[in-house]
Design a protein around this motif. Sequence first.
Motif, PDB file in Angstrom:
ATOM      1  N   PHE A 143      74.638   1.692 -47.571  1.00 44.15           N
ATOM      2  CA  PHE A 143      73.559   2.678 -47.627  1.00 44.15           C
ATOM      3  C   PHE A 143      73.058   2.865 -49.054  1.00 44.15           C
ATOM      4  O   PHE A 143      71.851   2.939 -49.299  1.00 44.15           O
ATOM      5  CB  PHE A 143      74.029   4.015 -47.040  1.00 44.15           C
ATOM      6  CG  PHE A 143      72.975   5.075 -47.089  1.00 44.15           C
ATOM      7  CD1 PHE A 143      71.959   5.095 -46.147  1.00 44.15           C
ATOM      8  CD2 PHE A 143      72.974   6.041 -48.088  1.00 44.15           C
ATOM      9  CE1 PHE A 143      70.952   6.052 -46.195  1.00 44.15           C
ATOM     10  CE2 PHE A 143      71.984   6.998 -48.147  1.00 44.15           C
ATOM     11  CZ  PHE A 143      70.973   7.012 -47.193  1.00 44.15           C
ATOM     12  N   LYS A 144      73.987   2.918 -50.016  1.00 42.52           N
ATOM     13  CA  LYS A 144      73.581   3.189 -51.403  1.00 42.52           C
ATOM     14  C   LYS A 144      72.734   2.065 -52.011  1.00 42.52           C
ATOM     15  O   LYS A 144      72.081   2.271 -53.019  1.00 42.52           O
ATOM     16  CB  LYS A 144      74.791   3.500 -52.278  1.00 42.52           C
ATOM     17  CG  LYS A 144      75.727   2.357 -52.505  1.00 42.52           C
ATOM     18  CD  LYS A 144      76.911   2.784 -53.347  1.00 42.52           C
ATOM     19  CE  LYS A 144      77.858   1.606 -53.532  1.00 42.52           C
ATOM     20  NZ  LYS A 144      79.052   1.986 -54.231  1.00 42.52           N
ATOM     21  N   GLU A 145      72.733   0.882 -51.402  1.00 37.56           N
ATOM     22  CA  GLU A 145      71.928  -0.234 -51.896  1.00 37.56           C
ATOM     23  C   GLU A 145      70.501  -0.232 -51.333  1.00 37.56           C
ATOM     24  O   GLU A 145      69.686  -1.058 -51.729  1.00 37.56           O
ATOM     25  CB  GLU A 145      72.594  -1.572 -51.558  1.00 37.56           C
ATOM     26  CG  GLU A 145      73.884  -1.824 -52.294  1.00 37.56           C
ATOM     27  CD  GLU A 145      74.510  -3.163 -51.945  1.00 37.56           C
ATOM     28  OE1 GLU A 145      73.836  -4.028 -51.340  1.00 37.56           O
ATOM     29  OE2 GLU A 145      75.690  -3.351 -52.277  1.00 37.56           O
ATOM     30  N   ILE A 146      70.205   0.675 -50.419  1.00 40.61           N
ATOM     31  CA  ILE A 146      68.864   0.715 -49.807  1.00 40.61           C
ATOM     32  C   ILE A 146      67.867   1.272 -50.820  1.00 40.61           C
ATOM     33  O   ILE A 146      68.081   2.329 -51.413  1.00 40.61           O
ATOM     34  CB  ILE A 146      68.863   1.554 -48.511  1.00 40.61           C
ATOM     35  CG1 ILE A 146      69.813   0.924 -47.481  1.00 40.61           C
ATOM     36  CG2 ILE A 146      67.446   1.670 -47.942  1.00 40.61           C
ATOM     37  CD1 ILE A 146      70.056   1.768 -46.256  1.00 40.61           C
ATOM     38  N   ASN A 147      66.772   0.558 -51.003  1.00 38.85           N
ATOM     39  CA  ASN A 147      65.743   0.931 -51.958  1.00 38.85           C
ATOM     40  C   ASN A 147      65.107   2.270 -51.564  1.00 38.85           C
ATOM     41  O   ASN A 147      64.861   2.532 -50.385  1.00 38.85           O
ATOM     42  CB  ASN A 147      64.680  -0.178 -51.988  1.00 38.85           C
ATOM     43  CG  ASN A 147      63.682   0.012 -53.091  1.00 38.85           C
ATOM     44  OD1 ASN A 147      62.916   0.975 -53.113  1.00 38.85           O
ATOM     45  ND2 ASN A 147      63.661  -0.935 -54.012  1.00 38.85           N
ATOM     46  N   GLN A 148      64.805   3.077 -52.562  1.00 39.86           N
ATOM     47  CA  GLN A 148      64.210   4.396 -52.325  1.00 39.86           C
ATOM     48  C   GLN A 148      62.893   4.296 -51.560  1.00 39.86           C
ATOM     49  O   GLN A 148      62.577   5.159 -50.745  1.00 39.86           O
ATOM     50  CB  GLN A 148      64.006   5.142 -53.651  1.00 39.86           C
ATOM     51  CG  GLN A 148      63.613   6.602 -53.481  1.00 39.86           C
ATOM     52  CD  GLN A 148      64.668   7.425 -52.760  1.00 39.86           C
ATOM     53  OE1 GLN A 148      65.862   7.340 -53.078  1.00 39.86           O
ATOM     54  NE2 GLN A 148      64.248   8.230 -51.788  1.00 39.86           N
ATOM     55  N   SER A 149      62.139   3.233 -51.780  1.00 37.30           N
ATOM     56  CA  SER A 149      60.857   3.094 -51.068  1.00 37.30           C
ATOM     57  C   SER A 149      61.078   2.968 -49.561  1.00 37.30           C
ATOM     58  O   SER A 149      60.264   3.457 -48.774  1.00 37.30           O
ATOM     59  CB  SER A 149      60.063   1.896 -51.595  1.00 37.30           C
ATOM     60  OG  SER A 149      60.740   0.683 -51.305  1.00 37.30           O
ATOM     61  N   ILE A 150      62.170   2.329 -49.161  1.00 37.46           N
ATOM     62  CA  ILE A 150      62.501   2.231 -47.728  1.00 37.46           C
ATOM     63  C   ILE A 150      62.910   3.611 -47.217  1.00 37.46           C
ATOM     64  O   ILE A 150      62.452   4.057 -46.161  1.00 37.46           O
ATOM     65  CB  ILE A 150      63.627   1.201 -47.484  1.00 37.46           C
ATOM     66  CG1 ILE A 150      63.163  -0.210 -47.867  1.00 37.46           C
ATOM     67  CG2 ILE A 150      64.116   1.261 -46.032  1.00 37.46           C
ATOM     68  CD1 ILE A 150      62.085  -0.814 -47.000  1.00 37.46           C
ATOM     69  N   LEU A 151      63.766   4.291 -47.960  1.00 41.86           N
ATOM     70  CA  LEU A 151      64.212   5.634 -47.554  1.00 41.86           C
ATOM     71  C   LEU A 151      63.015   6.574 -47.383  1.00 41.86           C
ATOM     72  O   LEU A 151      62.971   7.368 -46.440  1.00 41.86           O
ATOM     73  CB  LEU A 151      65.192   6.212 -48.577  1.00 41.86           C
ATOM     74  CG  LEU A 151      66.529   5.483 -48.702  1.00 41.86           C
ATOM     75  CD1 LEU A 151      67.306   5.985 -49.922  1.00 41.86           C
ATOM     76  CD2 LEU A 151      67.364   5.653 -47.450  1.00 41.86           C
ATOM     77  N   ASP A 152      62.040   6.473 -48.276  1.00 45.42           N
ATOM     78  CA  ASP A 152      60.857   7.337 -48.229  1.00 45.42           C
ATOM     79  C   ASP A 152      59.895   6.974 -47.095  1.00 45.42           C
ATOM     80  O   ASP A 152      59.084   7.793 -46.686  1.00 45.42           O
ATOM     81  CB  ASP A 152      60.093   7.278 -49.555  1.00 45.42           C
ATOM     82  CG  ASP A 152      60.869   7.892 -50.712  1.00 45.42           C
ATOM     83  OD1 ASP A 152      61.831   8.663 -50.467  1.00 45.42           O
ATOM     84  OD2 ASP A 152      60.526   7.584 -51.873  1.00 45.42           O
ATOM     85  N   SER A 153      59.989   5.747 -46.588  1.00 41.82           N
ATOM     86  CA  SER A 153      59.006   5.285 -45.605  1.00 41.82           C
ATOM     87  C   SER A 153      59.408   5.544 -44.152  1.00 41.82           C
ATOM     88  O   SER A 153      58.581   5.417 -43.261  1.00 41.82           O
ATOM     89  CB  SER A 153      58.741   3.796 -45.803  1.00 41.82           C
ATOM     90  OG  SER A 153      59.910   3.056 -45.532  1.00 41.82           O
ATOM     91  N   VAL A 154      60.672   5.891 -43.909  1.00 43.77           N
ATOM     92  CA  VAL A 154      61.109   6.148 -42.537  1.00 43.77           C
ATOM     93  C   VAL A 154      60.993   7.633 -42.218  1.00 43.77           C
ATOM     94  O   VAL A 154      60.892   8.464 -43.115  1.00 43.77           O
ATOM     95  CB  VAL A 154      62.561   5.633 -42.301  1.00 43.77           C
ATOM     96  CG1 VAL A 154      62.636   4.129 -42.545  1.00 43.77           C
ATOM     97  CG2 VAL A 154      63.565   6.386 -43.146  1.00 43.77           C
ATOM     98  N   ASP A 155      61.038   7.949 -40.929  1.00 42.07           N
ATOM     99  CA  ASP A 155      60.899   9.340 -40.511  1.00 42.07           C
ATOM    100  C   ASP A 155      62.227  10.077 -40.436  1.00 42.07           C
ATOM    101  O   ASP A 155      62.253  11.307 -40.501  1.00 42.07           O
ATOM    102  CB  ASP A 155      60.204   9.386 -39.144  1.00 42.07           C
ATOM    103  CG  ASP A 155      58.811   8.794 -39.219  1.00 42.07           C
ATOM    104  OD1 ASP A 155      57.969   9.354 -39.946  1.00 42.07           O
ATOM    105  OD2 ASP A 155      58.569   7.753 -38.567  1.00 42.07           O
ATOM    106  N   TYR A 156      63.326   9.336 -40.281  1.00 43.27           N
ATOM    107  CA  TYR A 156      64.638   9.974 -40.198  1.00 43.27           C
ATOM    108  C   TYR A 156      65.717   8.998 -40.649  1.00 43.27           C
ATOM    109  O   TYR A 156      65.664   7.815 -40.303  1.00 43.27           O
ATOM    110  CB  TYR A 156      64.933  10.436 -38.760  1.00 43.27           C
ATOM    111  CG  TYR A 156      66.208  11.222 -38.642  1.00 43.27           C
ATOM    112  CD1 TYR A 156      66.280  12.528 -39.125  1.00 43.27           C
ATOM    113  CD2 TYR A 156      67.346  10.662 -38.073  1.00 43.27           C
ATOM    114  CE1 TYR A 156      67.470  13.246 -39.049  1.00 43.27           C
ATOM    115  CE2 TYR A 156      68.534  11.382 -37.983  1.00 43.27           C
ATOM    116  CZ  TYR A 156      68.587  12.680 -38.479  1.00 43.27           C
ATOM    117  OH  TYR A 156      69.756  13.389 -38.399  1.00 43.27           O
TER     118      TYR A 156
END
Length: 186
Positions: A143-156
Amino acid sequence: MKTEIKNSLAILKNQQILLYPTDTVWGIGCDATSEEAVSKIFKIKQRSESKSLIILVDGIEMLQKYVPEIPMTLIDLVKKTSNPTTIIYNNPKGLANNVVASDNTVAVRIVQNEFCRKLISAFGKPIVSTSANSSGDTTPKSFKEINQSILDSVDYVVDLQREEVNDKSSTILKVDNNGKVIVLRM
């Protein structure tokens, strides 16, 4: 886990996008029967809709609802395997057109992750599973390797298994037009 399933169900039912742990890597997912939701995933991944996606089902019964022709050898295999195994099937039905490849195939995995299995079972339909990265970027192993742009683009974002590291890829098999099983990746 019950709260996460409830929250995730609401996202799936509203054609929204979910970031969740799977039996391989973290996945970006949605209702695999909704073209609108699937299009959002291609946009998030910055990926052409001509590229195929994997879908997850909770068991053989759900698989048979969307893939009418399954060789018996594969049914036996998926019942016995403990390794994540994705199989590319011919002539799927009832799925979003943009989740089906141009050669009329679809990649499906019967999920083994408890959260995913319970979520899909409660949802009653398959969900998309594609790695939580932009197209061409390295697949995150945790999880910690997931790019912030991906985290910001999902709804949940599901709040489970965030400390686990998983670099396990699924075995990929393909059923050819004659019903013969071909190994693409072990």
